[in-house]
Scaffold this active site. Structure first.
Site, mmCIF file in Angstrom:
data_model
loop_
_atom_site.group_PDB
_atom_site.id
_atom_site.type_symbol
_atom_site.label_atom_id
_atom_site.label_comp_id
_atom_site.label_asym_id
_atom_site.label_seq_id
_atom_site.Cartn_x
_atom_site.Cartn_y
_atom_site.Cartn_z
ATOM 1 N N GLY A 261 -48.627 -131.012 24.191
ATOM 2 C CA GLY A 261 -49.764 -130.826 25.074
ATOM 3 C C GLY A 261 -49.349 -130.897 26.533
ATOM 4 C CG ASP B 202 -52.037 -136.843 19.899
ATOM 5 O OD1 ASP B 202 -50.850 -136.452 19.873
ATOM 6 O OD2 ASP B 202 -52.868 -136.387 20.709
ATOM 7 C CD GLU C 198 -46.681 -137.652 20.747
ATOM 8 O OE1 GLU C 198 -46.967 -136.452 20.724
ATOM 9 O OE2 GLU C 198 -45.859 -138.166 19.951
ATOM 10 N N GLY D 260 -48.124 -131.840 20.318
ATOM 11 C CA GLY D 260 -49.151 -130.872 19.949
ATOM 12 C C GLY D 260 -48.613 -129.654 19.246
#
Length: 354
Positions: free
Chosen positions: A78, A158, A150, A127
């Protein structure tokens, strides 16, 4: 249709962050921000959500193939720099809106009513796994570098990936989640994040095979385009299962670190130092989230992800981690806690709203 005849266009009403083409029975997606290794910004996510929704109901599109533009990989994750800018400006709602849209795309892919094939060549991180590993056919290559990094930036793994990592063999998923370190295509297959490893030069053969029969599964496609063998097909993680499974057991991140440091294997001690360099808050909450994910379905994990996001956005380690890794790039973050042993249990539970 030859590759030269394929007509790539943006989605109606969207920019060229993502390009699409209908290639015979194939709906093709090309993430198109190569200078950013195709990082997913809000515009990319919104575009994907619209087109995937449309193609799910379009009978002329019998399968979907996603790939990345450029030579570096499918997707680096992301656009966390933009999210950090919003957080620093006091706007936590913008990241929440982004995550809500991104996770909706992840669920769309998992529920997609047709074959969804992901070409996971090169860098596939964060992502990038969300738009690939929830698909029905996930192919990696000898160039694949896969990671959920992350904890390096004060966040947590996530996009629903903890659902898969909680079900990986032994404690291999815990190693990936807590270190944030990249693994190979062979390791991705072991972890259950990919189905098969094929040569990078098989891409054209893959597209041709899917034009002929868009229903081919991973095993059939691998047989048609060729599988990697030899050293490139060997999983490093599988060879390390002895210390990995023993050291990463349990729910206490500080104890895991102590066990890793006490092992004779240099790989285990290196893993310990890697984890110790990550955000202590992120490591502690990630371990708790991973253990909880073991009893949740994908929708439940994505709901947990969406609940955790604002807690991380408000925690100082997120802005600091992104600064150190991606903005100033000094790679010297100043974390809130000196070590994972210093993270209070109450602070971990607060992230979950407990």
């Amino acid at each position: 249709m030859s590759e030269e005849q394929v007509r790539w266009t943006p989605a109606a009403g969207h920019g060229d962050e993502v390009l699409y083409a209908v290639d015979g029975p194939l709906g093709r997606i090309r993430l198109n921000r190569p200078r950013a290794i195709n990082a997913l910004d809000q515009a990319s996510v919104d575009s994907l959500r619209q087109v995937l929704t449309d193609w799910a109901a379009d009978e002329s599109v019998r399968a979907v193939l996603i790939e990345g533009a450029g030579e570096r990989g499918l997707c680096a994750g992301g656009d966390v720099r933009a999210l950090r800018e919003a957080v620093v400006a006091g706007d936590v709602q913008l990241p929440v809106d982004y995550w809500e849209a991104e996770y909706a795309v992840n669920q769309l892919i998992a529920d997609f009513p047709k074959p969804y094939i992901a070409w996971m060549d090169g860098i596939v991180m964060g992502g990038g796994l969300g738009v690939s590993t929830h698909g029905s056919v996930r192919l990696v290559t000898e160039r694949t570098q896969l990671a959920m990094p992350e904890v390096i930036i004060g966040f947590f793994p996530d996009v629903g990936v903890l659902h898969l990592l909680a079900r990986a063999p032994g404690q291999t998923g815990t190693h990936l989640a807590l270190t944030g370190s990249p693994v190979s295509g062979a390791d991705a297959v072991l972890l259950g994040l990919a189905d098969a490893q094929v040569p990078r030069d098989a891409h054209a053969r893959l597209v041709d095979a899917l034009r002929e029969d868009p229903t081919l599964d991973a095993a059939a496609l691998t047989q048609l385009v060729g599988a990697l063998g030899g050293d490139e097909a060997e999983s490093w993680l599988q060879a390390q299962r002895g210390w990995v499974d023993e050291c990463y057991a349990g729910d206490d991140a500080a104890e895991i670190l102590e066990r890793l440091r006490a092992r004779p294997e240099p790989e285990a001690r290196e893993a310990a130092e890697t984890i110790a360099s990550r955000s202590p808050h992120s490591v502690a909450v990630t371990l708790e989230a991973l253990r909880r994910a073991a009893s949740l379905d994908l929708a439940g994990v994505l709901a947990q992800d969406l609940s955790l996001g604002p807690a991380f956005a408000r925690h100082p380690d997120f802005a600091e981690g992104v600064r150190a890794q991606l903005v100033d790039k000094d790679r010297s973050p100043r974390w809130t806690h000196a070590s994972v042993a210093d993270v209070p249990r109450a602070e971990v539970l607060t992230a979950f709203g407990d």
